[in-house]
Design a protein around this motif. Structure first.
Motif, PDB file in Angstrom:
ATOM      1  N   UNK B  37       3.558  -1.508  -8.013  1.00  0.00           N
ATOM      2  CA  UNK B  37       2.280  -1.279  -7.340  1.00  0.00           C
ATOM      3  C   UNK B  37       2.418  -0.029  -6.497  1.00  0.00           C
ATOM      4  N   UNK B  38       1.635   0.982  -6.799  1.00  0.00           N
ATOM      5  CA  UNK B  38       1.846   2.268  -6.119  1.00  0.00           C
ATOM      6  C   UNK B  38       1.348   2.253  -4.683  1.00  0.00           C
ATOM      7  N   UNK B  39       2.084   1.569  -3.823  1.00  0.00           N
ATOM      8  CA  UNK B  39       1.665   1.476  -2.424  1.00  0.00           C
ATOM      9  C   UNK B  39       2.380   2.513  -1.568  1.00  0.00           C
ATOM     10  N   UNK B  41       5.313   5.069   0.121  1.00  0.00           N
ATOM     11  CA  UNK B  41       6.583   4.817   0.807  1.00  0.00           C
ATOM     12  C   UNK B  41       6.514   3.589   1.698  1.00  0.00           C
ATOM     13  N   UNK B  42       5.329   3.321   2.258  1.00  0.00           N
ATOM     14  CA  UNK B  42       5.201   2.127   3.109  1.00  0.00           C
ATOM     15  C   UNK B  42       5.515   0.886   2.281  1.00  0.00           C
ATOM     16  N   UNK B  43       4.955   0.840   1.045  1.00  0.00           N
ATOM     17  CA  UNK B  43       5.178  -0.303   0.156  1.00  0.00           C
ATOM     18  C   UNK B  43       6.649  -0.496  -0.148  1.00  0.00           C
ATOM     19  N   UNK B  44       7.295   0.624  -0.502  1.00  0.00           N
ATOM     20  CA  UNK B  44       8.724   0.510  -0.834  1.00  0.00           C
ATOM     21  C   UNK B  44       9.527   0.101   0.374  1.00  0.00           C
ATOM     22  N   UNK B  45       9.077   0.576   1.540  1.00  0.00           N
ATOM     23  CA  UNK B  45       9.750   0.197   2.777  1.00  0.00           C
ATOM     24  C   UNK B  45       9.688  -1.306   2.981  1.00  0.00           C
ATOM     25  N   UNK B  46       8.483  -1.862   2.736  1.00  0.00           N
ATOM     26  CA  UNK B  46       8.321  -3.310   2.927  1.00  0.00           C
ATOM     27  C   UNK B  46       9.212  -4.071   1.955  1.00  0.00           C
ATOM     28  N   UNK B  47       9.171  -3.661   0.666  1.00  0.00           N
ATOM     29  CA  UNK B  47      10.016  -4.345  -0.331  1.00  0.00           C
ATOM     30  C   UNK B  47      11.487  -4.190   0.047  1.00  0.00           C
ATOM     31  N   UNK B  48      11.836  -2.983   0.477  1.00  0.00           N
ATOM     32  CA  UNK B  48      13.221  -2.711   0.851  1.00  0.00           C
ATOM     33  C   UNK B  48      13.699  -3.638   1.958  1.00  0.00           C
ATOM     34  N   UNK B  49      12.871  -3.795   2.994  1.00  0.00           N
ATOM     35  CA  UNK B  49      13.263  -4.668   4.105  1.00  0.00           C
ATOM     36  C   UNK B  49      13.405  -6.103   3.612  1.00  0.00           C
ATOM     37  N   UNK B  50      12.449  -6.504   2.767  1.00  0.00           N
ATOM     38  CA  UNK B  50      12.514  -7.859   2.222  1.00  0.00           C
ATOM     39  C   UNK B  50      13.825  -8.073   1.457  1.00  0.00           C
ATOM     40  N   UNK B  51      14.167  -7.090   0.607  1.00  0.00           N
ATOM     41  CA  UNK B  51      15.393  -7.222  -0.186  1.00  0.00           C
ATOM     42  C   UNK B  51      16.631  -7.186   0.692  1.00  0.00           C
ATOM     43  N   UNK B 115      12.503   3.117  -6.967  1.00  0.00           N
ATOM     44  CA  UNK B 115      12.168   2.020  -7.876  1.00  0.00           C
ATOM     45  C   UNK B 115      13.409   1.482  -8.568  1.00  0.00           C
ATOM     46  N   UNK B 116      14.218   2.423  -9.090  1.00  0.00           N
ATOM     47  CA  UNK B 116      15.407   2.007  -9.833  1.00  0.00           C
ATOM     48  C   UNK B 116      16.376   1.265  -8.921  1.00  0.00           C
ATOM     49  N   UNK B 257       0.855 -10.022  -2.806  1.00  0.00           N
ATOM     50  CA  UNK B 257      -0.552  -9.958  -2.400  1.00  0.00           C
ATOM     51  C   UNK B 257      -0.728  -8.901  -1.314  1.00  0.00           C
ATOM     52  N   UNK B 258       0.199  -8.897  -0.374  1.00  0.00           N
ATOM     53  CA  UNK B 258       0.147  -7.927   0.716  1.00  0.00           C
ATOM     54  C   UNK B 258       0.153  -6.498   0.196  1.00  0.00           C
ATOM     55  N   UNK B 259       1.001  -6.254  -0.777  1.00  0.00           N
ATOM     56  CA  UNK B 259       1.105  -4.900  -1.320  1.00  0.00           C
ATOM     57  C   UNK B 259      -0.174  -4.493  -2.038  1.00  0.00           C
ATOM     58  N   UNK B 260      -0.753  -5.486  -2.793  1.00  0.00           N
ATOM     59  CA  UNK B 260      -1.997  -5.184  -3.508  1.00  0.00           C
ATOM     60  C   UNK B 260      -3.088  -4.848  -2.499  1.00  0.00           C
ATOM     61  N   UNK B 261      -3.161  -5.643  -1.424  1.00  0.00           N
ATOM     62  CA  UNK B 261      -4.163  -5.387  -0.385  1.00  0.00           C
ATOM     63  C   UNK B 261      -3.958  -4.010   0.245  1.00  0.00           C
ATOM     64  N   UNK B 262      -2.688  -3.700   0.494  1.00  0.00           N
ATOM     65  CA  UNK B 262      -2.350  -2.410   1.085  1.00  0.00           C
ATOM     66  C   UNK B 262      -2.846  -1.271   0.208  1.00  0.00           C
ATOM     67  N   UNK B 263      -2.722  -1.463  -1.088  1.00  0.00           N
ATOM     68  CA  UNK B 263      -3.142  -0.435  -2.051  1.00  0.00           C
ATOM     69  C   UNK B 263      -4.676  -0.313  -2.088  1.00  0.00           C
ATOM     70  N   UNK B 264      -5.327  -1.500  -2.087  1.00  0.00           N
ATOM     71  CA  UNK B 264      -6.785  -1.517  -2.248  1.00  0.00           C
ATOM     72  C   UNK B 264      -7.484  -1.008  -0.992  1.00  0.00           C
ATOM     73  N   UNK B 265      -6.959  -1.436   0.147  1.00  0.00           N
ATOM     74  CA  UNK B 265      -7.656  -1.086   1.400  1.00  0.00           C
ATOM     75  C   UNK B 265      -7.465   0.382   1.780  1.00  0.00           C
TER      76      UNK B 265
END
Lengths: 285, 265
Positions: B37-39, B41-51, B115-116, B257-265
């Motif tokens: 989901x192309x959100x 750097x913020x998106x990747x940051x969130x996923x990164x912290x989660x991981x 991503x990789x 869901x959060x990431x999708x919302x981030x992208x849409x909003x």
């Protein structure tokens, strides 16, 4: 010419959950021109020990010298090819290393790697194959057509073709029938006697140790706990019991006799000597 | 060779290890979708912290993950070079002669690297914390709806688990043969092209022969223990879906869901 281990440690996969110390503080001098047996329970470090001899494994700590080569931690010895030519190492189930279409090609692979010309390499290979008892008719056969025992012989020929001065064998008779194993051991004895090759054999077979070897190195949990000549080793049957080594049948027989009050000289290690001793004792009565 | 971490199970006692394999497989798929989901750097940051949090709770070491990532470094450098020449969007950042380096090229490459990296962390976590057998069971369970459509789900799961099971065995075997051939003077590093081909052949041929032999032996051993292809099997071990699995799935879905919302909003 010498083999000398100086305080060698070896650790597999250091700094990981799989970390395992296979050798600990091994100091050892192997006598040249002899057949030395390396024995010990599975996992005691036998294979790890012998793989140091041609630089396949480098010590984690300490060093060893083989002929003019020094093998130490973190540094591949210079001219490692020459070392591998001088120390022929035959792996456990060596038959799995065969890959060429014909026996002669496979055996000449070694010498060719060391820069021998094709024609000459094939001549050396033919000689090595004859030494291990392969029929010249079979030289052009595929390794896959041979029986397990024959394949093993071909693999050993592949090492002999490099004309090493030290031959290291990791359980060379594992999985062979008793006859095949015996003739294999005879071959090593012959190589030792006639060509003066220093031989190290990793084995579990005490009968072979008794019959063919000169010296014994005992490993336990990665440490050398005993290095002595054969006679001394078999005298020490208390030790054998402790290390749960099954004594050869002749030692077991003598021991049983002792339980019934008949004692024999501890130097008697062959059936012939034992029988003549029994006859002598009977005569005295 | 010993350093190959691909698909290796690391026996540790952690929260992630104890999760139901089905949970881990689903979570992995959701996370993989989330990565695409192309959100920004913020998106990747969130996923990164989660991981990062999951990685810490799995007790795996960072060096282990890094080792899994290392083999793909070469490919990434390659990608960077191609991107530099092909992508011509964004501002010009650097000009060398007639060559312009665009910001788009750099950003695109960084995206790919991120991503990789995230994908490798996710898949490594799955295989490192789940026993191959559990993984198969989980897969089989998840695929079970397809069995109604006559898809041989059990066979597929068995094939996958056998393949996973044999990765370390084959590596070990390859290492053994390499050593045996090294003892015969094979030098994998130096030598002419022809010698190198010969060296590789001396590894591949015995490896092939012994793999086929192992496959035959394995088939015999399975049949000897009563394995019949396509037969119905029962299980000794049952998978259990616990409260923690529920929490994990909810948080992973929440992330998506959060990431999708981030992208849409």
């Amino acid at each position: 010419m010498s083999i000398h281990f100086e305080k060698v440690d070896y650790i597999y996969s250091p700094n990981s959950v799989f970390e395992f110390q296979a050798l600990e503080d091994v100091s050892l001098d192997i006598n040249m021109g002899k057949i030395t047996a390396i024995i010990g329970a599975t996992g005691s470090g036998k294979t790890t020990l012998v793989q140091h001899l041609n630089g396949l494994l480098l010590p984690s700590k300490g060093f060893l010298t083989v002929n003019d080569f020094t093998i130490k931690a973190d540094e591949k010895p210079k001219n490692i090819k020459e070392l591998r030519k001088q120390v022929g190492l035959v792996f456990q189930f060596a038959e799995y290393q065969l890959f060429e279409e014909t026996l002669i090609k496979d055996v000449s692979f070694g010498p060719k790697n060391f820069g021998v010309k094709e024609k000459e390499a094939e001549m050396i290979a033919a000689r090595a194959l004859v030494t291990v008892g392969i029929d010249p008719k079979d030289f052009v056969k595929s390794p896959l057509e041979l029986s397990g025992g024959q394949k093993r012989r071909v693999a050993i020929a592949g090492i002999l073709a490099m004309s090493p001065s030290i031959l290291v064998l990791d359980e060379p008779t594992a999985g062979l029938d008793p006859q095949g194993a015996k003739s294999m051991m005879e071959l090593f004895k012959m190589l030792n006697k006639e060509k003066g090759i220093t031989i190290l054999i990793v084995t579990h077979n005490m009968e072979h140790v008794l019959e063919y070897c000169d010296e014994v190195v005992v490993l336990e949990k990665g440490q050398v706990i005993m290095h002595t000549d054969k006679k001394q080793f078999f005298k020490n049957d208390k030790y054998m019991e402790k290390a749960s080594i099954d004594p050869p049948i002749i030692i077991a027989f003598k021991k049983k006799c002792e339980e019934y009050g008949v004692t024999f000289d501890s130097d008697i290690l062959t059936i012939d000597n034992l029988v003549s001793e029994i006859v002598k004792k009977r005569g005295k009565r | 060779m010993n350093n190959i971490t691909l698909g290796k199970y690391i026996p540790l006692n952690s929260f992630v290890h104890k999760l139901d394999p089905r949970t881990k497989i689903i979570a992995m798929m959701i996370l993989l979708i989330a990565i695409f989901i192309p959100a920004g750097f913020v998106g990747y940051g969130i996923i990164g912290i989660f991981l990062l949090i999951s990685l810490i709770s799995s007790k795996l070491s960072f060096s282990f993950v890094w080792k899994s990532f290392k083999p793909s470094l070469f490919m990434l450098v390659f990608l960077l070079i191609i991107n530099m020449f092909i992508i011509k969007t964004g501002d010009v950042w650097l000009t060398i002669g007639s060559f312009n380096l665009y910001s788009g090229a750099v950003i695109q490459t960084v995206y790919i690297v991120l991503r990789l990296l995230l994908m490798i962390v996710i898949t490594t976590m799955l295989t490192a914390t789940t026993k191959p057998l559990d993984l198969t069971m989980g897969l089989e369970d998840l695929l079970s709806p397809l069995a109604k459509l006559n898809v041989p789900t059990h066979d597929i799961a068995m094939m996958i688990s056998l393949a996973l099971r044999f990765i370390p065995t084959l590596l070990e075997e390859a290492q053994r043969i390499l050593k045996a051939q090294a003892s015969r003077g094979v030098d994998m590093e130096s030598g002419s092209f022809k010698e190198k081909i010969q060296a590789i052949l001396s590894l591949i041929v015995p490896l092939f022969v012994s793999s086929f032999q192992k496959a035959d032996d394995l088939a015999d051993a399975m049949e000897a223990r009563g394995y019949v292809v396509g037969a119905k099997r029962v299980r000794y071990k049952k998978l259990k879906f616990t409260f923690f699995d529920f929490i994990t799935l909810v948080s992973v879905s929440g992330l998506l869901v959060g990431l999708i919302l981030l992208k849409v909003l």
